[in-house]
Design a protein around this motif. Sequence first.
Motif, PDB file in Angstrom:
ATOM      1  N   ASP A  54       0.823  -1.211   0.000  1.00 46.84           N
ATOM      2  CA  ASP A  54       0.000   0.000   0.000  1.00 46.84           C
ATOM      3  C   ASP A  54       0.859   1.264   0.000  1.00 46.84           C
ATOM      4  OD1 ASP A  54      -2.337  -1.454  -0.123  1.00 46.84           O
ATOM      5  OD2 ASP A  54      -2.893  -1.126   1.981  1.00 46.84           O
ATOM      6  N   LYS A  59      -1.235   4.183  -1.592  1.00 48.59           N
ATOM      7  CA  LYS A  59      -2.517   4.091  -0.885  1.00 48.59           C
ATOM      8  C   LYS A  59      -2.382   4.490   0.577  1.00 48.59           C
ATOM      9  CE  LYS A  59      -4.274   0.401  -3.826  1.00 48.59           C
ATOM     10  NZ  LYS A  59      -4.663  -1.019  -3.873  1.00 48.59           N
ATOM     11  N   ARG A  60      -1.194   4.289   1.142  1.00 48.78           N
ATOM     12  CA  ARG A  60      -0.876   4.765   2.492  1.00 48.78           C
ATOM     13  C   ARG A  60       0.050   5.949   2.322  1.00 48.78           C
ATOM     14  NH1 ARG A  60      -0.031   0.616   7.371  1.00 48.78           N
ATOM     15  NH2 ARG A  60      -1.875  -0.660   7.078  1.00 48.78           N
TER      16      ARG A  60
END
Length: 90
Positions: A54, A59-60
Amino acid sequence: MAQAADVNVKRGKEIAFTCLGCHGITGYKNAYPNYHIPRIAGQSDQYLLNALKDYKAGKRKHATMQAQAASFSDEDLANLAAYLSSIKTK
């Protein structure tokens, strides 16, 4: 710990030095901004792998973690997650 046959824990240990600098120090906090850095030793390998993927995919959000994850191949991320999850904690 569920691992694929081709996961290389030894290789994960070789590349973990970049992680342990921050995550291996009890009570360590960044100077700016001031926040807790979690210990990752002994976490689930699947949790660690998902988190690393991620970060790599954006995404993070954390600039340092995104850069670290992006510097590794997917194979190395799996090796790293396997090694970190194998570390025994007190």
